[in-house]
Scaffold this motif. Structure first.
Motif, PDB file in Angstrom:
ATOM      1  N   TRP A  12       0.806  -1.176   0.191  1.00 30.55           N
ATOM      2  CA  TRP A  12       0.057   0.014   0.055  1.00 30.55           C
ATOM      3  C   TRP A  12       0.922   1.129  -0.162  1.00 30.55           C
ATOM      4  CZ3 TRP A  12       0.511   3.629   3.924  1.00 30.55           C
ATOM      5  CH2 TRP A  12       1.142   2.995   5.049  1.00 30.55           C
ATOM      6  N   TRP A  13       2.089   1.319   0.574  1.00 27.19           N
ATOM      7  CA  TRP A  13       2.844   2.500   0.438  1.00 27.19           C
ATOM      8  C   TRP A  13       3.894   2.044  -0.637  1.00 27.19           C
ATOM      9  CZ3 TRP A  13       2.396   6.972   2.157  1.00 27.19           C
ATOM     10  CH2 TRP A  13       3.374   7.835   2.284  1.00 27.19           C
ATOM     11  N   ALA A  14       4.464   1.284  -1.253  1.00 28.84           N
ATOM     12  CA  ALA A  14       5.033   0.973  -2.491  1.00 28.84           C
ATOM     13  C   ALA A  14       6.449   1.591  -2.517  1.00 28.84           C
ATOM     14  CB  ALA A  14       4.243   1.440  -3.480  1.00 28.84           C
ATOM     15  N   GLY A  15       7.078   1.815  -1.019  1.00 28.98           N
ATOM     16  CA  GLY A  15       8.441   2.372  -1.413  1.00 28.98           C
ATOM     17  C   GLY A  15       8.487   3.912  -1.320  1.00 28.98           C
ATOM     18  N   ASN A  16       7.329   4.565  -1.229  1.00 28.84           N
ATOM     19  CA  ASN A  16       7.363   6.109  -1.556  1.00 28.84           C
ATOM     20  C   ASN A  16       8.129   6.610  -0.195  1.00 28.84           C
ATOM     21  OD1 ASN A  16       5.607   6.320  -3.819  1.00 28.84           O
ATOM     22  ND2 ASN A  16       4.046   5.649  -2.377  1.00 28.84           N
ATOM     23  N   ARG A  17       8.831   7.814  -0.159  1.00 30.17           N
ATOM     24  CA  ARG A  17       9.505   8.505   0.596  1.00 30.17           C
ATOM     25  C   ARG A  17       8.287   9.002   1.859  1.00 30.17           C
ATOM     26  NH1 ARG A  17      14.640   9.822  -0.154  1.00 30.17           N
ATOM     27  NH2 ARG A  17      14.452  11.769   1.188  1.00 30.17           N
ATOM     28  N   ARG A  18       9.005   9.186   2.941  1.00 32.18           N
ATOM     29  CA  ARG A  18       8.154   9.482   4.294  1.00 32.18           C
ATOM     30  C   ARG A  18       7.346  10.956   3.731  1.00 32.18           C
ATOM     31  NH1 ARG A  18      11.001  10.966  10.162  1.00 32.18           N
ATOM     32  NH2 ARG A  18       9.085  11.091  11.220  1.00 32.18           N
ATOM     33  N   GLU A  19       6.063  10.868   4.250  1.00 35.62           N
ATOM     34  CA  GLU A  19       5.112  11.930   4.089  1.00 35.62           C
ATOM     35  C   GLU A  19       5.408  13.020   5.135  1.00 35.62           C
ATOM     36  OE1 GLU A  19       0.164  11.925   4.426  1.00 35.62           O
ATOM     37  OE2 GLU A  19       1.537  11.409   6.142  1.00 35.62           O
ATOM     38  N   THR A  20       5.487  14.372   4.602  1.00 32.71           N
ATOM     39  CA  THR A  20       5.798  15.396   5.293  1.00 32.71           C
ATOM     40  C   THR A  20       4.601  15.729   6.206  1.00 32.71           C
ATOM     41  OG1 THR A  20       4.843  16.974   3.664  1.00 32.71           O
ATOM     42  CG2 THR A  20       6.988  16.343   3.675  1.00 32.71           C
ATOM     43  N   ASP A  21       4.558  16.527   7.119  1.00 35.22           N
ATOM     44  CA  ASP A  21       3.559  17.253   8.048  1.00 35.22           C
ATOM     45  C   ASP A  21       2.537  17.681   6.970  1.00 35.22           C
ATOM     46  OD1 ASP A  21       4.740  15.882  10.121  1.00 35.22           O
ATOM     47  OD2 ASP A  21       5.420  17.835  11.285  1.00 35.22           O
ATOM     48  N   ASP A  22       2.893  18.733   6.088  1.00 32.27           N
ATOM     49  CA  ASP A  22       1.934  19.179   5.377  1.00 32.27           C
ATOM     50  C   ASP A  22       1.224  18.387   4.463  1.00 32.27           C
ATOM     51  OD1 ASP A  22       2.797  21.701   6.150  1.00 32.27           O
ATOM     52  OD2 ASP A  22       4.032  22.134   4.462  1.00 32.27           O
ATOM     53  N   GLN A  23       1.702  17.325   3.994  1.00 33.59           N
ATOM     54  CA  GLN A  23       0.966  16.327   3.333  1.00 33.59           C
ATOM     55  C   GLN A  23       0.201  15.548   4.038  1.00 33.59           C
ATOM     56  OE1 GLN A  23       4.321  14.113   1.682  1.00 33.59           O
ATOM     57  NE2 GLN A  23       4.363  15.260  -0.117  1.00 33.59           N
ATOM     58  N   ALA A  24       0.370  15.291   5.345  1.00 32.58           N
ATOM     59  CA  ALA A  24      -0.579  14.700   6.357  1.00 32.58           C
ATOM     60  C   ALA A  24      -1.684  15.509   6.656  1.00 32.58           C
ATOM     61  CB  ALA A  24       0.193  14.113   7.526  1.00 32.58           C
ATOM     62  N   ASN A  25      -1.530  16.653   6.813  1.00 37.89           N
ATOM     63  CA  ASN A  25      -2.534  17.776   7.055  1.00 37.89           C
ATOM     64  C   ASN A  25      -3.508  17.719   5.846  1.00 37.89           C
ATOM     65  OD1 ASN A  25      -1.837  18.345   9.871  1.00 37.89           O
ATOM     66  ND2 ASN A  25      -0.301  19.794   9.127  1.00 37.89           N
ATOM     67  N   THR A  26      -2.966  17.797   4.742  1.00 43.95           N
ATOM     68  CA  THR A  26      -3.719  17.790   3.540  1.00 43.95           C
ATOM     69  C   THR A  26      -4.717  16.414   3.164  1.00 43.95           C
ATOM     70  OG1 THR A  26      -2.402  19.436   2.309  1.00 43.95           O
ATOM     71  CG2 THR A  26      -3.810  17.843   0.960  1.00 43.95           C
ATOM     72  N   ARG A  27      -4.055  15.384   3.798  1.00 40.78           N
ATOM     73  CA  ARG A  27      -4.521  14.078   3.801  1.00 40.78           C
ATOM     74  C   ARG A  27      -5.669  13.799   4.637  1.00 40.78           C
ATOM     75  NH1 ARG A  27      -3.244   9.478   6.487  1.00 40.78           N
ATOM     76  NH2 ARG A  27      -1.246  10.220   6.852  1.00 40.78           N
ATOM     77  N   ALA A  28      -5.704  14.550   5.786  1.00 45.55           N
ATOM     78  CA  ALA A  28      -6.694  14.714   6.798  1.00 45.55           C
ATOM     79  C   ALA A  28      -7.838  15.412   6.247  1.00 45.55           C
ATOM     80  CB  ALA A  28      -6.003  15.483   7.989  1.00 45.55           C
ATOM     81  N   GLU A  29      -7.600  16.398   5.476  1.00 44.96           N
ATOM     82  CA  GLU A  29      -8.780  17.277   4.779  1.00 44.96           C
ATOM     83  C   GLU A  29      -9.312  16.196   3.769  1.00 44.96           C
ATOM     84  OE1 GLU A  29      -7.018  20.772   2.753  1.00 44.96           O
ATOM     85  OE2 GLU A  29      -6.705  21.873   4.939  1.00 44.96           O
ATOM     86  N   VAL A  30      -8.503  15.468   2.950  1.00 45.62           N
ATOM     87  CA  VAL A  30      -9.194  14.633   1.946  1.00 45.62           C
ATOM     88  C   VAL A  30     -10.092  13.303   2.732  1.00 45.62           C
ATOM     89  CG1 VAL A  30      -8.464  12.934   0.436  1.00 45.62           C
ATOM     90  CG2 VAL A  30      -7.581  15.072   0.509  1.00 45.62           C
ATOM     91  N   VAL A  31      -9.585  12.943   3.721  1.00 43.80           N
ATOM     92  CA  VAL A  31     -10.395  11.945   4.559  1.00 43.80           C
ATOM     93  C   VAL A  31     -11.535  12.399   5.164  1.00 43.80           C
ATOM     94  CG1 VAL A  31     -10.255  10.135   6.514  1.00 43.80           C
ATOM     95  CG2 VAL A  31      -8.156  10.391   4.898  1.00 43.80           C
ATOM     96  N   THR A  32     -11.392  13.701   5.714  1.00 45.29           N
ATOM     97  CA  THR A  32     -12.664  14.429   6.281  1.00 45.29           C
ATOM     98  C   THR A  32     -13.944  14.358   5.344  1.00 45.29           C
ATOM     99  OG1 THR A  32     -11.415  15.485   8.071  1.00 45.29           O
ATOM    100  CG2 THR A  32     -13.596  16.287   7.596  1.00 45.29           C
ATOM    101  N   GLU A  33     -13.504  14.833   4.022  1.00 44.25           N
ATOM    102  CA  GLU A  33     -14.331  15.067   2.968  1.00 44.25           C
ATOM    103  C   GLU A  33     -14.773  13.500   2.586  1.00 44.25           C
ATOM    104  OE1 GLU A  33     -16.857  16.989   0.526  1.00 44.25           O
ATOM    105  OE2 GLU A  33     -15.615  17.727   2.355  1.00 44.25           O
ATOM    106  N   ARG A  34     -13.902  12.562   2.668  1.00 40.40           N
ATOM    107  CA  ARG A  34     -14.437  11.234   2.135  1.00 40.40           C
ATOM    108  C   ARG A  34     -15.591  10.663   3.033  1.00 40.40           C
ATOM    109  NH1 ARG A  34     -10.486   6.064   1.066  1.00 40.40           N
ATOM    110  NH2 ARG A  34     -12.298   4.592   0.400  1.00 40.40           N
ATOM    111  N   LEU A  35     -15.252  11.156   4.564  1.00 42.88           N
ATOM    112  CA  LEU A  35     -16.141  10.493   5.297  1.00 42.88           C
ATOM    113  C   LEU A  35     -17.664  11.236   5.175  1.00 42.88           C
ATOM    114  CD1 LEU A  35     -14.068  10.337   8.329  1.00 42.88           C
ATOM    115  CD2 LEU A  35     -15.080   8.485   7.679  1.00 42.88           C
ATOM    116  N   ILE A  36     -17.497  12.575   4.945  1.00 43.75           N
ATOM    117  CA  ILE A  36     -18.622  13.235   4.701  1.00 43.75           C
ATOM    118  C   ILE A  36     -19.461  12.977   3.563  1.00 43.75           C
ATOM    119  CG2 ILE A  36     -19.632  15.566   4.172  1.00 43.75           C
ATOM    120  CD1 ILE A  36     -17.636  16.669   6.148  1.00 43.75           C
ATOM    121  N   GLN A  37     -18.561  12.871   2.547  1.00 40.04           N
ATOM    122  CA  GLN A  37     -19.313  12.242   1.248  1.00 40.04           C
ATOM    123  C   GLN A  37     -20.124  11.015   1.300  1.00 40.04           C
ATOM    124  OE1 GLN A  37     -20.037  14.106  -1.680  1.00 40.04           O
ATOM    125  NE2 GLN A  37     -19.164  15.942  -0.598  1.00 40.04           N
ATOM    126  N   SER A  38     -19.263   9.969   2.180  1.00 34.49           N
ATOM    127  CA  SER A  38     -19.726   8.762   1.988  1.00 34.49           C
ATOM    128  C   SER A  38     -20.840   8.399   2.961  1.00 34.49           C
ATOM    129  CB  SER A  38     -18.433   7.929   2.465  1.00 34.49           C
ATOM    130  OG  SER A  38     -17.480   7.990   1.724  1.00 34.49           O
TER     131      SER A  38
END
Length: 226
Positions: free
Chosen positions: A127-153
């Motif tokens: 699932w991670w496929a060797g990607n480099r470590r996620e940055t804090d900014d990327q994690a916060n952006t992902r949290a926005e995406v997941v929050t929206e996914r929960l709301i949409q679902s």
């Protein structure tokens, strides 16, 4: 929706010094006991959707829940711990590992009578496929995406959603959901299998309780965020 955000049970990383950190640890014997107590508690819920992170520690925790109360498991690719599946410890540790592959995740749930629905982005390469470590900014952006996914679902459906995730990413999610309510950076450590309950009414999030460990005996309460 009634949303229960649950941290995974104690992992080998939680129980060891940071310098012994491994990229995808299993849960410990104490973590298995925590998971048993959690599963007994979740069996009192009428769960409509059970979501888990693809990390091994979350999948193992979730397995206890479905062993107690058989149901379909949804493996979401984007609810993993902040940073992703990386090797080593400290700020300079950026090399990524593969994470569990699709077949390995399916095998974890293969003995169950219900389906396991895995996001299509999770492949045999991991699932991670060797990607480099996620940055804090990327994690916060992902949290926005997941929050929206929960709301949409699930939106204001009134359904009961349980998500087994991670301490740091749980903090990222709550920072998005409760920005007008509390400063989650001032909240203490999220305990292993600790439960946070929120409600979404179609417009905003309401916090019902935060980081509850009432399902655990005191000897099993652990909370190092690693």
């Amino acid at each position: 929706m009634q949303l229960y955000l649950i941290r995974h049970a104690e992992s080998e990383n939680n129980a060891m010094p940071p310098y012994q950190r491994i990229e995808d640890p299993a849960i410990t014997p104490r973590g298995r006991l925590q998971s048993e107590y959690l599963a007994k508690w979740t069996s009192t819920l009428a769960i409509d959707t059970l979501i888990t992170s693809p990390f091994r520690r979350s999948i193992q925790t979730t397995r206890f829940i479905v062993d107690q109360s058989p149901q379909c498991v949804h493996v979401w690719h984007n609810v993993f711990e902040r940073g992703g599946c990386f090797r080593g410890h400290g700020p300079d540790a950026t090399e990524g590992g593969p994470g569990m592959g699709r077949e390995s995740i399916e095998k974890e749930f293969s003995a169950l009578p219900h389906d396991c629905i895995i996001d299509e982005t999770i492949t045999s390469a991991g699932w991670w496929a060797g990607n480099r470590r996620e940055t804090d900014d990327q994690a916060n952006t992902r949290a926005e995406v997941v929050t929206e996914r929960l709301i949409q679902s699930f939106g204001a459906s009134g359904k009961t959603i349980v998500a087994v995730i991670h301490a740091d990413f749980k903090r990222c999610l709550l920072a998005k959901m409760l920005s007008q309510v509390t400063d989650v950076e001032k909240v203490g450590a999220f305990v292993n299998t600790g439960i946070t309950k929120l409600e979404f009414d179609g417009h905003s999030w309401k916090l019902h309780w935060l980081n509850s460990a009432s399902h655990l005996p005191s000897r099993l309460v652990t909370g190092i965020e690693t």
